[in-house]
Structures are given as structure tokens and as C-alpha cells.
Design an enzyme around this catalytic site. Structure first.
Site, PDB file in Angstrom:
ATOM      1  N   TYR A   1      -7.487  -1.599  -6.452  1.00 13.62           N
ATOM      2  CA  TYR A   1      -7.495  -2.492  -5.301  1.00 13.62           C
ATOM      3  C   TYR A   1      -7.111  -1.750  -4.037  1.00 13.62           C
ATOM      4  CZ  TYR A   1      -2.341  -2.841  -5.271  1.00 13.62           C
ATOM      5  OH  TYR A   1      -1.008  -2.568  -5.183  1.00 13.62           O
TER       6      TYR A   1
ATOM      7  N   ARG B   1      -9.488   6.150  -0.301  1.00 11.47           N
ATOM      8  CA  ARG B   1      -8.537   6.077  -1.430  1.00 11.47           C
ATOM      9  C   ARG B   1      -9.114   5.255  -2.571  1.00 11.47           C
ATOM     10  NH1 ARG B   1      -2.606   3.909  -0.205  1.00 11.47           N
ATOM     11  NH2 ARG B   1      -3.758   1.945  -0.094  1.00 11.47           N
TER      12      ARG B   1
ATOM     13  N   ARG C   1     -13.918  -7.845 -25.621  1.00 14.69           N
ATOM     14  CA  ARG C   1     -12.666  -7.089 -25.596  1.00 14.69           C
ATOM     15  C   ARG C   1     -12.699  -5.886 -26.551  1.00 14.69           C
ATOM     16  NH1 ARG C   1      -7.730  -6.447 -27.907  1.00 14.69           N
ATOM     17  NH2 ARG C   1      -6.063  -5.944 -26.439  1.00 14.69           N
TER      18      ARG C   1
ATOM     19  N   LYS D   1      -4.318   3.531  -7.458  1.00 15.71           N
ATOM     20  CA  LYS D   1      -3.918   2.180  -7.029  1.00 15.71           C
ATOM     21  C   LYS D   1      -4.521   1.139  -7.974  1.00 15.71           C
ATOM     22  CE  LYS D   1      -3.234  -0.365  -2.683  1.00 15.71           C
ATOM     23  NZ  LYS D   1      -1.786  -0.560  -2.767  1.00 15.71           N
TER      24      LYS D   1
ATOM     25  N   GLU E   1       9.419   5.939  -4.637  1.00 16.27           N
ATOM     26  CA  GLU E   1       8.917   5.080  -3.555  1.00 16.27           C
ATOM     27  C   GLU E   1       9.441   3.670  -3.760  1.00 16.27           C
ATOM     28  OE1 GLU E   1       4.575   4.881  -3.731  1.00 16.27           O
ATOM     29  OE2 GLU E   1       4.620   4.956  -5.912  1.00 16.27           O
TER      30      GLU E   1
HETATM   31  N1  PLP Z   1       3.388   2.777  -2.698  1.00 17.05           N
HETATM   32  C1  PLP Z   1       3.063   1.730  -3.474  1.00 17.05           C
HETATM   33  C2  PLP Z   1       3.528   1.701  -4.882  1.00 17.05           C
HETATM   34  C3  PLP Z   1       2.300   0.670  -2.937  1.00 17.05           C
HETATM   35  O1  PLP Z   1       1.976  -0.377  -3.714  1.00 17.05           O
HETATM   36  C4  PLP Z   1       1.891   0.731  -1.584  1.00 17.05           C
HETATM   37  C5  PLP Z   1       1.098  -0.330  -0.956  1.00 17.05           C
HETATM   38  O2  PLP Z   1       0.812  -1.345  -1.488  1.00 17.05           O
HETATM   39  C6  PLP Z   1       2.272   1.834  -0.824  1.00 17.05           C
HETATM   40  C7  PLP Z   1       3.004   2.845  -1.411  1.00 17.05           C
HETATM   41  C8  PLP Z   1       1.884   1.941   0.640  1.00 17.05           C
HETATM   42  O3  PLP Z   1       0.530   2.229   0.770  1.00 17.05           O
HETATM   43  P1  PLP Z   1      -0.269   1.821   2.094  1.00 17.05           P
HETATM   44  O4  PLP Z   1       0.483   2.419   3.242  1.00 17.05           O
HETATM   45  O5  PLP Z   1      -1.593   2.442   1.912  1.00 17.05           O
HETATM   46  O6  PLP Z   1      -0.288   0.332   2.137  1.00 17.05           O
END
Ligand code: PLP
Length: 283
Positions: free
Chosen positions: A31, A50, A98, A146, A178
Site C-alpha cells: 500500500y 516506492r 487459498r 510496505k 522507527e
Molecule cells: N515507517 C513506517 C513503519 C510507516 O508505516 C510509515 C508510514 O506509514 C513511515 C515510516 C513513514 O513513511 P512516509 O513518510 O512515506 O509516510
């Protein structure tokens, strides 16, 4: 609210996705969340780059062109009258009986987009600053992709809230990776902006990239390296970045105030410059 599902714009109550969708059964999907300011998209091409990278890492075929995706984003912004908010885009490996094996490469993706009307710039949290608490980073080891597999970050955030905090910062081997849905930063007492270096341990934030450029323009020293919880507790300032939170001050970590326990001035400058640049370059 109108949403987009596999080629159609529909009222959200009429949108349908199969229970056999691989996103639903295996979290087999990726996403992006793109910020909308003044009805225009911020860093759209960065988000789409990305997305391609995430798809590539998961060997997931996807054929919609970037121009088509831009058209869909804009159509939803228009239909839903979004002047400030977010556009969510999800692509899954599609519908198949599945099975742990991936379906044939010719299986059509499921592509879903929706908007969220939201006050982003004038958020109360940005004014007062976030309280964060740390949790063991129990996510899988490909945090650079992501994916929609967000259960652990969601649990960490809920536990943070249960403790009276606003968000969770995740810790791996003693170092902060993070936030639950943001990148994490500290500003040291000598004014250096520190954030973890890119690796499979963190998501390569689109906001992160832009904010590090802002830091350079403000002549701030930047270090991309791991930092500990203890170093964060002793920092002058801290903040997080994300498309939905912009640059968001952090005023305490594990109940220990950071600096003066108020949003810091370097954080405020970065937020201001970031917003200025993104308002000017949104499409
Ligand atoms: N790190 C994680 C785990 C995230 O889910 C997100 C954004 O949803 C970010 C960092 C920040 O990414 P962005 O600046 O592209 O929104």
C-alpha cells in the site's frame, strides 16, 4: 464517499472485494498513503516509486501505469472534495483459492483506493507534542517493504495508548528502528539530527527523504545511524515523520521528558520548511 475498486468508482457501500483475496487471507498486498494539501498530491512520484519497489521485492506483477494511478488519485480527490487529507492505495496479488503457493502471474491484482478527509496541518498532537513509549520490534525482517501486514504495529500503538502515551517507538537490539507508522529522529544537544540509516529494518519514508533535504538546507548536521533509547532520553529534541503526521514533535519517551519537555525549535523549523516546500511542489 466514492472509492475505487478494480476499474470502478463506487459509493463505499457498494464496493466489494472477494473473501478469497490474497490481501485478506495472507496479507499479500502492498500500500501507499499519499498526503493531500490544498487538493493536490504531495510527493506522488516518490510514493509510486516506492510502490514499484515493494511490488518488486514481493515478485508481485502489476501493470497499471503511473499516469493512470495519478488520474485515479485525482478523480477521488475531486469526487470526495478533499482539500486536506490522505489517499490510500492498496494492491494485492488478487483472488485465488487459498494456497500458500502464489497464483499464476496472470492473476489480476485487486486495486483499491479511497480518500480520508482529515485536518493534517492543524493537528493538536503537533502543537502539544507526542508522548512515546518503546516496545520490542517484533515485526518481520523486511520492514523496508510496505506490506499491509500491520498487526504488530497496530498492537504496539494500542499498548502505547493503554499506557497513556500517543505512540510506540520500536526497539531492536537496544536501538530504535522507527515509530509504529513513522520514522523516528532525535536532535542531539549539539544540534545534530539523527535518524536510523536505511536498511531492511525500517521503511524508507518519503517524508524522511524530504525532511533530510530540509535539514541540509537549514545547515543542520545530519547523521543517519542507529541510536539508543538512552540517547533519545538525553536528546534536546525528538520527532517523527510520516505522510499523515508531517514532522511531528515528540516530547517524552518512556515518561522521561526530552529536552524541555516541549516541542523543539529545530523540529518546528523542519516542519515549517517541509510544509512550505510541499505546498509549493504538490501536483
Ligand atoms: N515507517 C513506517 C513503519 C510507516 O508505516 C510509515 C508510514 O506509514 C513511515 C515510516 C513513514 O513513511 P512516509 O513518510 O512515506 O509516510
Amino acid at each position: 464517499r466514492h472509492v475505487y475498486v478494480n476499474g470502478d468508482y463506487l459509493p463505499e457501500t457498494e464496493a466489494r472485494v472477494s473473501i478469497f483475496d490474497r490481501g485478506f487471507l495472507f496479507a499479500d498486498g502492498v500500500y501507499e498513503v499519499t498526503l493531500v494539501l490544498d487538493g493536490r498530491l504531495v510527493d506522488f512520484s516518490g510514493h509510486m516509486a516506492r510502490l514499484r519497489r515493494s511490488l518488486g521485492e514481493l515478485d508481485m506483477p502489476f501493470s497499471l501505469a503511473e499516469e493512470k494511478l495519478l488520474e485515479i488519485h485525482r478523480e477521488l480527490i475531486e469526487r470526495n472534495q478533499i482539500s486536506e487529507g490522505l489517499v490510500y492505495l492498496q494492491v494485492t496479488r488478487g483472488v485465488a483459492d487459498r494456497d500458500f503457493n502464489f497464483p499464476l502471474k496472470s492473476t489480476p491484482n485487486t486495486v483499491v483506493l479511497f480518500t480520508q478527509k482529515k485536518s493534517i496541518v492543524d493537528s493538536p498532537l503537533a502543537a502539544r507534542g507526542q508522548h512515546v513509549v518503546t516496545f520490542d520490534d517484533l515485526r518481520w525482517r523486511r520492514c523496508d517493504i510496505k506490506t499491509v501486514q500491520l498487526l504488530y504495529p497496530s498492537m504496539a500503538k494500542m499498548q502505547a495508548k493503554a499506557q497513556g502515551a500517543d505512540d510506540a517507538w520500536l526497539v531492536k537490539d537496544g536501538f530504535i528502528t522507527e515509530g509504529s507508522s513513522s520514522n523516528a529522529y532525535i536532535v542531539t544537544t549539539d544540534g545534530t539530527v539523527v535518524t536510523r540509516d536505511l536498511s531492511t529494518d525500517i521503511l524508507q519514508g518519503i517524508t524522511r527523504e524530504a525532511v533530510l533535504l530540509c535539514a541540509g538546507s537549514l545547515q543542520l548536521r545530519v547523521e543517519e545511524r542507529p541510536f539508543t533509547v538512552e540517547e533519545s532520553e538525553n536528546a534536546a529534541e525528538a520527532f517523527s515523520t510520516s505522510a499523515s503526521g508531517l514532522v511531528s514533535p515528540v516530547v517524552s519517551i518512556n515518561d522521561k521528558p526530552i529536552g524541555a519537555g516541549k516541542p523543539g525549535s529545530i523540529t518546528a523549523h523542519l516542519r515549517q520548511l517541509y510544509l512550505e516546500r510541499k505546498r509549493a511542489s504538490a501536483i
